[in-house]
Design a protein around this motif. Structure first.
Motif, short mmCIF file in Angstrom:
data_model
loop_
_atom_site.label_atom_id
_atom_site.label_comp_id
_atom_site.label_asym_id
_atom_site.label_seq_id
_atom_site.Cartn_x
_atom_site.Cartn_y
_atom_site.Cartn_z
N UNK A 81 0.82 -1.21 0.00
CA UNK A 81 0.00 0.00 0.00
C UNK A 81 0.85 1.27 0.00
N UNK A 82 2.04 1.22 0.60
CA UNK A 82 2.93 2.38 0.62
C UNK A 82 3.38 2.74 -0.80
N UNK A 83 3.77 1.74 -1.57
CA UNK A 83 4.22 1.98 -2.95
C UNK A 83 3.05 2.47 -3.81
N UNK A 84 1.89 1.90 -3.61
CA UNK A 84 0.71 2.32 -4.39
C UNK A 84 0.38 3.78 -4.09
N UNK B 56 12.69 6.94 -3.32
CA UNK B 56 11.57 6.13 -3.78
C UNK B 56 10.67 6.91 -4.73
N UNK B 57 10.41 8.18 -4.40
CA UNK B 57 9.60 9.01 -5.30
C UNK B 57 10.30 9.22 -6.64
N UNK C 51 0.38 6.90 -6.77
CA UNK C 51 -0.77 7.79 -6.96
C UNK C 51 -0.33 9.25 -6.87
N UNK C 52 0.53 9.57 -5.90
CA UNK C 52 1.02 10.95 -5.77
C UNK C 52 1.85 11.35 -6.99
N UNK C 53 2.68 10.44 -7.46
CA UNK C 53 3.51 10.74 -8.64
C UNK C 53 2.63 10.89 -9.88
N UNK C 54 1.58 10.09 -9.99
CA UNK C 54 0.66 10.23 -11.12
C UNK C 54 -0.01 11.60 -11.09
N UNK C 55 -0.36 12.08 -9.90
CA UNK C 55 -0.93 13.43 -9.77
C UNK C 55 0.09 14.48 -10.17
#
Length: 196
Positions: free
Chosen positions: A47-50, A142-143, A54-58
């Protein structure tokens, strides 16, 4: 059908439909099975990676909006903007508002007109997003890896606190006009608009 004093059921003595008790038992069983399945699957779901994806997609969506607004501004005014705020200035109103900072990653987008990202010796024009606000700090890398993986799925998502994403010129050569580079506290996401 009533025949004498007994009731005859249709079709081999079976009644039609289900009772309320049978339905309640089925609902309870389905509930128990779904709870067990969810608990079992959540042990294996990162869930942390997901959430990071999601934040990077935004962030990628914001970069796309800024890029389009930059192009519209250039056509409308015949010159390039010098700041992100130019894109929603009262005389332009290309954007209704500048993109909200994704605070888990950084403080927001900056329009950079005085940085050589490509190693050409000239200043390039780019939107940049410094990856600064991440807690814990190991998530900076990671980001960056998630961002670069979105650009090129062949790139690994496995990183640690010391992973170096190289120079902007090297990442430009490897990934093109959109990339993340740097290491530690100096990681930056870049969308190049004009390469000089």
């Amino acid at each position: 059908m009533i025949h004498g004093s007994r009731t005859i059921r249709g079709r081999n003595g079976m009644r039609s439909g289900i009772s309320l008790v049978e339905m309640m038992i089925a609902v309870i069983l389905f509930g128990v099975i779904s709870i067990v399945g969810f608990k079992y699957s959540s042990n294996f779901y990162n869930t942390d990676l997901v959430a990071k994806k999601a934040r990077v997609a935004a962030l990628v969506e914001q970069a796309s909006q800024l890029s389009n607004a930059y192009d519209v501004y250039s056509v409308q005014f015949g010159t390039t903007p010098t700041d992100v705020l130019d894109l929603n200035a009262s005389n332009a109103k290309i954007l209704t508002t500048t993109p909200t900072a994704i605070t888990e990653i950084g403080t927001g987008w900056v329009l950079s007109i005085a940085t050589d990202y490509t190693g050409s010796g000239n200043n390039d024009i780019a939107f940049s997003f410094p990856v600064t606000n991440v807690t814990p700090s190991t998530s900076n890398e990671e980001y960056c890896s998630v961002f670069n993986n979105m650009i090129s799925p062949a790139l690994s998502l496995d990183v640690d606190d010391t992973t170096d994403f190289g120079t902007s010129a090297a990442q430009f050569t490897a990934l093109g006009n959109v990339f993340c580079f740097g290491t530690g506290a100096t990681i930056e996401i870049v969308l190049l608009k004009e390469v000089n």
